[in-house]
Design a protein around this motif. Structure first.
Motif, PDB file in Angstrom:
ATOM      1  N   GLY A  17     -17.825 -65.768  44.549  1.00 50.51           N
ATOM      2  CA  GLY A  17     -18.426 -66.569  43.802  1.00 50.51           C
ATOM      3  C   GLY A  17     -17.619 -67.533  43.143  1.00 50.51           C
ATOM      4  O   GLY A  17     -17.858 -68.240  42.080  1.00 50.51           O
ATOM      5  N   HIS A  18     -16.725 -67.965  44.072  1.00 59.44           N
ATOM      6  CA  HIS A  18     -15.794 -69.174  43.821  1.00 59.44           C
ATOM      7  C   HIS A  18     -16.197 -70.591  44.877  1.00 59.44           C
ATOM      8  O   HIS A  18     -15.317 -71.291  44.615  1.00 59.44           O
ATOM      9  CB  HIS A  18     -14.514 -68.870  44.294  1.00 59.44           C
ATOM     10  CG  HIS A  18     -14.060 -67.433  43.548  1.00 59.44           C
ATOM     11  ND1 HIS A  18     -13.697 -67.575  42.074  1.00 59.44           N
ATOM     12  CD2 HIS A  18     -13.707 -66.410  43.698  1.00 59.44           C
ATOM     13  CE1 HIS A  18     -13.487 -66.375  41.659  1.00 59.44           C
ATOM     14  NE2 HIS A  18     -13.552 -65.635  42.580  1.00 59.44           N
ATOM     15  N   GLY A  19     -17.374 -70.445  45.451  1.00 61.04           N
ATOM     16  CA  GLY A  19     -17.699 -71.786  45.862  1.00 61.04           C
ATOM     17  C   GLY A  19     -17.226 -71.931  47.324  1.00 61.04           C
ATOM     18  O   GLY A  19     -17.384 -73.111  47.900  1.00 61.04           O
ATOM     19  N   VAL A  20     -16.704 -70.947  47.916  1.00 62.69           N
ATOM     20  CA  VAL A  20     -16.064 -71.177  49.201  1.00 62.69           C
ATOM     21  C   VAL A  20     -17.152 -71.225  50.208  1.00 62.69           C
ATOM     22  O   VAL A  20     -17.938 -70.238  50.324  1.00 62.69           O
ATOM     23  CB  VAL A  20     -15.128 -70.102  49.561  1.00 62.69           C
ATOM     24  CG1 VAL A  20     -14.530 -70.366  51.171  1.00 62.69           C
ATOM     25  CG2 VAL A  20     -13.828 -69.987  48.724  1.00 62.69           C
ATOM     26  N   ARG A  21     -17.324 -72.099  51.254  1.00 66.01           N
ATOM     27  CA  ARG A  21     -18.277 -72.431  52.107  1.00 66.01           C
ATOM     28  C   ARG A  21     -17.817 -72.211  53.447  1.00 66.01           C
ATOM     29  O   ARG A  21     -16.636 -72.722  53.979  1.00 66.01           O
ATOM     30  CB  ARG A  21     -19.042 -73.529  51.701  1.00 66.01           C
ATOM     31  CG  ARG A  21     -19.697 -73.571  50.325  1.00 66.01           C
ATOM     32  CD  ARG A  21     -20.949 -72.659  50.342  1.00 66.01           C
ATOM     33  NE  ARG A  21     -21.299 -72.532  48.972  1.00 66.01           N
ATOM     34  CZ  ARG A  21     -21.347 -71.607  48.218  1.00 66.01           C
ATOM     35  NH1 ARG A  21     -20.568 -70.671  48.441  1.00 66.01           N
ATOM     36  NH2 ARG A  21     -21.829 -71.857  46.921  1.00 66.01           N
ATOM     37  N   PRO A  22     -18.807 -71.841  54.613  1.00 68.55           N
ATOM     38  CA  PRO A  22     -18.199 -71.682  55.819  1.00 68.55           C
ATOM     39  C   PRO A  22     -17.319 -72.738  56.450  1.00 68.55           C
ATOM     40  O   PRO A  22     -16.519 -72.862  57.181  1.00 68.55           O
ATOM     41  CB  PRO A  22     -19.680 -71.194  56.712  1.00 68.55           C
ATOM     42  CG  PRO A  22     -20.401 -70.788  55.711  1.00 68.55           C
ATOM     43  CD  PRO A  22     -20.139 -71.310  54.327  1.00 68.55           C
ATOM     44  N   GLY A  23     -18.100 -74.218  56.235  1.00 72.48           N
ATOM     45  CA  GLY A  23     -17.445 -75.154  56.962  1.00 72.48           C
ATOM     46  C   GLY A  23     -16.510 -75.990  56.104  1.00 72.48           C
ATOM     47  O   GLY A  23     -15.951 -76.834  56.728  1.00 72.48           O
ATOM     48  N   MET A  24     -16.017 -75.300  55.142  1.00 68.63           N
ATOM     49  CA  MET A  24     -14.911 -76.107  54.306  1.00 68.63           C
ATOM     50  C   MET A  24     -13.606 -76.659  54.973  1.00 68.63           C
ATOM     51  O   MET A  24     -12.780 -77.280  54.841  1.00 68.63           O
ATOM     52  CB  MET A  24     -14.768 -75.134  53.005  1.00 68.63           C
ATOM     53  CG  MET A  24     -15.469 -75.440  51.858  1.00 68.63           C
ATOM     54  SD  MET A  24     -14.812 -74.531  50.566  1.00 68.63           S
ATOM     55  CE  MET A  24     -15.671 -74.993  49.167  1.00 68.63           C
ATOM     56  N   LEU A  25     -13.154 -75.351  56.132  1.00 70.87           N
ATOM     57  CA  LEU A  25     -11.994 -75.847  56.722  1.00 70.87           C
ATOM     58  C   LEU A  25     -12.270 -76.507  58.127  1.00 70.87           C
ATOM     59  O   LEU A  25     -11.285 -76.354  58.767  1.00 70.87           O
ATOM     60  CB  LEU A  25     -11.492 -74.094  56.996  1.00 70.87           C
ATOM     61  CG  LEU A  25     -11.104 -73.597  55.579  1.00 70.87           C
ATOM     62  CD1 LEU A  25     -10.465 -72.139  55.970  1.00 70.87           C
ATOM     63  CD2 LEU A  25     -10.196 -74.244  54.559  1.00 70.87           C
ATOM     64  N   ARG A  26     -13.337 -76.911  58.390  1.00 73.19           N
ATOM     65  CA  ARG A  26     -13.416 -77.644  59.645  1.00 73.19           C
ATOM     66  C   ARG A  26     -12.392 -78.811  59.576  1.00 73.19           C
ATOM     67  O   ARG A  26     -12.207 -79.600  58.582  1.00 73.19           O
ATOM     68  CB  ARG A  26     -14.929 -78.177  59.755  1.00 73.19           C
ATOM     69  CG  ARG A  26     -15.838 -77.125  60.143  1.00 73.19           C
ATOM     70  CD  ARG A  26     -17.069 -77.719  60.745  1.00 73.19           C
ATOM     71  NE  ARG A  26     -18.092 -76.892  61.211  1.00 73.19           N
ATOM     72  CZ  ARG A  26     -18.099 -76.440  62.538  1.00 73.19           C
ATOM     73  NH1 ARG A  26     -17.124 -76.946  63.355  1.00 73.19           N
ATOM     74  NH2 ARG A  26     -18.927 -75.554  62.943  1.00 73.19           N
ATOM     75  N   GLY A  27     -11.897 -79.031  60.776  1.00 75.88           N
ATOM     76  CA  GLY A  27     -10.834 -80.034  60.696  1.00 75.88           C
ATOM     77  C   GLY A  27      -9.496 -79.427  60.504  1.00 75.88           C
ATOM     78  O   GLY A  27      -8.358 -80.234  60.848  1.00 75.88           O
TER      79      GLY A  27
END
Length: 224
Positions: free
Chosen positions: A153-163
């Motif tokens: 519920g904290h808004g972490v999304r799968p693509g956040m760490l790309r790069g």
């Protein structure tokens, strides 16, 4: 690169990383009841301004991922140890089962029935049922887990760490963390299993060699 070590919901500071040389970096020690936004703010306030490798365990993966994504920190590499990034794997059966049980247990605690809460949480978290004759010894643990911030519920999304070069280390014992690792791999991360300590692979001697190999690869890529 400076190393920053972010603990989960249990041990804090250097105690959370017993195989790591205490002089190798900075060991975060959040207030045990701090909410995720507070933890992100602490990371940003205390560690901005220099290139970082961020290590994060369990719940610590949530503020680490959010801080890395926001860009206030100069995160050059991430080592996520059994990261509790449940938001990235919503829909997976093991993830949904865990969230459903915790939600039901929290409802019991909110209604004032801490023992009913622990009867649900103890087998989920520690693999054994509540035993009546042990309740007085375990009540403090139940109180702790009833107030710990949940990692979804904290808004972490799968693509956040790309790069951001990311290594996910799991213990190979729990379908939830393996599902999270799979999603992170699909989004550019790498994954290594260090088995033998369940949720705390950083406690094993093999953890250091796995991390060292990853950081060598990161350093070579940065030189290219």
């Amino acid at each position: 690169m400076r190393h920053v070590y972010v603990h989960g919901s249990g041990r804090t500071g250097a105690q959370a990383w017993p195989t790591i040389d205490p002089s190798s970096g900075t060991f975060v020690a959040f207030d045990k009841d701090a909410a995720v936004p507070e933890r992100v703010a602490v990371l940003e306030a205390e560690h901005a301004g220099s290139p970082l490798t961020v290590f994060a365990h369990s719940l610590g993966g949530v503020p680490a991922a959010l801080a890395a994504h926001r860009g206030v920190l100069d995160v050059r590499a991430l080592v996520l140890v059994e990261p509790a990034l449940y938001d990235v794997a919503r829909g997976h059966s093991a993830i949904e089962r865990h969230i459903a049980i915790v939600t039901e247990a929290r409802a019991q605690a909110a209604a004032g029935d801490l023992r009913a809460f622990w009867a649900l949480m103890r087998p989920l978290m520690f693999g054994g049922p509540l035993e009546v004759d042990r309740w007085s010894d375990e009540r403090a643990a139940a109180e702790h887990w009833a107030r710990v911030t949940v990692p979804w519920g904290h808004g972490v999304r799968p693509g956040m760490l790309r790069g951001i070069p990311t290594l996910v280390v799991t213990g190979g014992w729990n379908a939830e963390y393996e599902a999270i690792a799979s999603v992170l791999v699909d989004n550019g991360g790498s994954h290594q299993v260090v088995a033998g300590a369940q949720h705390r692979p950083q406690d094993l001697p093999g953890f250091g060699s796995v991390v060292a190999a990853f950081l060598r690869t990161v350093a070579e890529d940065l030189r290219c």
